[in-house]
Design a protein around this motif. Structure first.
Motif, PDB file in Angstrom:
ATOM      1  N   HIS A 111      24.612  -9.563 -74.836  1.00  0.00           N
ATOM      2  CA  HIS A 111      24.740 -10.520 -75.942  1.00  0.00           C
ATOM      3  C   HIS A 111      25.274  -9.834 -77.209  1.00  0.00           C
ATOM      4  CE1 HIS A 111      22.579 -13.292 -73.414  1.00  0.00           C
ATOM      5  NE2 HIS A 111      21.577 -12.442 -73.316  1.00  0.00           N
ATOM      6  N   PRO A 112      26.135 -10.498 -77.955  1.00  0.00           N
ATOM      7  CA  PRO A 112      26.779  -9.873 -79.135  1.00  0.00           C
ATOM      8  C   PRO A 112      25.882  -9.864 -80.368  1.00  0.00           C
ATOM      9  CG  PRO A 112      27.582 -12.116 -78.856  1.00  0.00           C
ATOM     10  CD  PRO A 112      26.659 -11.866 -77.710  1.00  0.00           C
ATOM     11  N   LEU A 130      31.652  -6.987 -85.102  1.00  0.00           N
ATOM     12  CA  LEU A 130      32.810  -6.175 -84.748  1.00  0.00           C
ATOM     13  C   LEU A 130      33.659  -5.847 -85.973  1.00  0.00           C
ATOM     14  CD1 LEU A 130      33.929  -7.901 -81.415  1.00  0.00           C
ATOM     15  CD2 LEU A 130      32.375  -5.974 -81.744  1.00  0.00           C
ATOM     16  N   TYR A 153      25.345 -17.669 -81.441  1.00  0.00           N
ATOM     17  CA  TYR A 153      25.910 -17.478 -80.104  1.00  0.00           C
ATOM     18  C   TYR A 153      25.001 -18.152 -79.094  1.00  0.00           C
ATOM     19  CZ  TYR A 153      27.084 -15.029 -75.752  1.00  0.00           C
ATOM     20  OH  TYR A 153      27.417 -14.731 -74.465  1.00  0.00           O
ATOM     21  N   ILE A 208      28.826  -2.673 -84.601  1.00  0.00           N
ATOM     22  CA  ILE A 208      28.650  -2.022 -83.303  1.00  0.00           C
ATOM     23  C   ILE A 208      28.698  -0.492 -83.440  1.00  0.00           C
ATOM     24  CG2 ILE A 208      31.073  -1.948 -82.557  1.00  0.00           C
ATOM     25  CD1 ILE A 208      29.889  -3.021 -79.787  1.00  0.00           C
ATOM     26  N   ARG A 256      32.671  -3.006 -77.370  1.00  0.00           N
ATOM     27  CA  ARG A 256      32.022  -4.215 -76.860  1.00  0.00           C
ATOM     28  C   ARG A 256      32.491  -4.536 -75.439  1.00  0.00           C
ATOM     29  NH1 ARG A 256      28.295  -6.634 -75.598  1.00  0.00           N
ATOM     30  NH2 ARG A 256      28.100  -8.888 -75.677  1.00  0.00           N
ATOM     31  N   LYS A 300      32.022 -13.765 -74.922  1.00  0.00           N
ATOM     32  CA  LYS A 300      30.958 -12.781 -74.735  1.00  0.00           C
ATOM     33  C   LYS A 300      31.054 -11.606 -75.708  1.00  0.00           C
ATOM     34  CE  LYS A 300      29.589 -13.338 -69.873  1.00  0.00           C
ATOM     35  NZ  LYS A 300      28.131 -13.219 -70.111  1.00  0.00           N
ATOM     36  N   THR A 301      32.262 -11.268 -76.124  1.00  0.00           N
ATOM     37  CA  THR A 301      32.400 -10.150 -77.059  1.00  0.00           C
ATOM     38  C   THR A 301      31.890 -10.504 -78.449  1.00  0.00           C
ATOM     39  OG1 THR A 301      34.658 -10.780 -77.712  1.00  0.00           O
ATOM     40  CG2 THR A 301      34.420  -9.235 -75.851  1.00  0.00           C
ATOM     41  N   GLY A 302      31.874 -11.806 -78.780  1.00  0.00           N
ATOM     42  CA  GLY A 302      31.500 -12.209 -80.138  1.00  0.00           C
ATOM     43  C   GLY A 302      32.615 -12.000 -81.134  1.00  0.00           C
ATOM     44  N   SER A 303      33.839 -11.827 -80.649  1.00  0.00           N
ATOM     45  CA  SER A 303      34.982 -11.601 -81.540  1.00  0.00           C
ATOM     46  C   SER A 303      35.228 -12.810 -82.432  1.00  0.00           C
ATOM     47  CB  SER A 303      36.237 -11.312 -80.704  1.00  0.00           C
ATOM     48  OG  SER A 303      37.378 -11.223 -81.531  1.00  0.00           O
TER      49      SER A 303
END
Length: 286
Positions: A54-55, A59, A69, A89, A219, A244-247
């Motif tokens: 989970h992010p 980033l 999220y 991160i 990530r 999923k990356t949370g970008s």
């Protein structure tokens, strides 16, 4: 007839190659040094499975936006500190270092607690950072962001699910010399993370993780390590990987980042292939 100097041609090719090799930073410390080699040889790096999935970390440095999220039955709200911003991160390296220290102590059958003690010098060396004065200050700023970032979630660790809020670390303490340089650090991890560690819900990661320059690459590596594991291959649709990356970048920029990672082939442990026709990213164990 045109003659080409082979030396010049080779130099140009090498220059172009170096320009493409931009995802990994060089190793900042030589492991041939006895003391440094001792640090590296006695620690296996570990990351907890939940935060790999989970992010929880930003980033972008300086991110002060509240993010939410949702995936399947999980819901996570990440709120940054107004003054310090959200933990990034790269700040997570302190987490990974603490997890690794505790796992090492457990392996050696030593008594552990949620509070981890270490020297800042060891941390900087181990995570491939320089040891100049500015990096001591950056470590202290990272501690502020970790303690100031608040998580509200129904996350599950060690087969226990609970909805609550917490900081990414509960507390930190620094002992400084007269010149203001940090010497010793104590970090108290949140209970849910400590529960994950004692339940051994962690995965070993490559030391080259700390050499990855780009937050997104870190990530992506986490996700590849979590899902590929010991399997030969893991495939995922690009849009789901993006989520999923949370970008927070536009998806076209994310797609460009994936193409760059494929071109350089510098992701530790895994080869990355992008199927443009089906918009699928594949990771295979090297």
């Amino acid at each position: 007839m045109i003659y080409v100097d082979n030396t010049i041609q080779h130099e140009c090719e090498a220059t172009q190659k170096n320009k493409r090799k931009k995802h990994l930073s060089p190793k900042k410390h030589k492991e041939t040094d006895f003391f440094i080699a001792d640090i590296f040889n006695n620690m296996t790096f570990q990351d907890d499975i939940v935060s790999m999935e989970h992010p929880l970390f930003a980033l972008k440095a300086g991110d002060k936006k509240v993010r939410e999220y949702k995936h399947n039955n999980f819901s996570i709200i990440i709120a940054p500190n107004v003054q310090y911003g959200m933990a990034s991160i790269h700040d997570k390296d302190i987490w990974i270092y603490c997890i690794s220290k505790l796992m090492q102590a457990m392996y050696e059958e030593k008594e552990i607690s949620r509070t981890v003690h270490f020297t800042i010098y060891d941390y900087l060396i181990t995570t491939n950072r320089s040891t100049g004065g500015i990096y001591y200050k950056k470590a202290k700023d990272a501690l502020d962001r970790l303690s100031g970032t608040r998580i509200t979630t129904n996350i599950e660790t060690a087969k226990t699910r609970e909805a609550h809020g917490f900081g990414l670390i509960d507390a930190w303490r620094v002992v400084e010399e007269k010149d203001g340089r940090m010497v010793r650090v104590s970090v108290t991890l949140p209970d849910w993370l400590y529960r994950s560690i004692t339940a051994k819900q962690v995965l070993t990661i490559s030391p080259d993780y700390f050499r990855l320059r780009k937050p997104l690459d870190r990530r992506i590596y986490e996700l590849a390590r979590k899902h590929c594991g010991n399997q030969k291959e893991w495939k995922i649709g690009l849009e789901l990987l993006y989520k999923k990356t949370g970008s927070t970048e536009a998806i076209r920029n994310f797609r460009g980042a994936i193409k760059s990672l494929v071109a350089t082939n510098e992701l530790p442990d895994y080869n990355v292939v992008y199927d443009r026709k089906n918009d699928i990213v594949s990771f295979t164990n090297r």
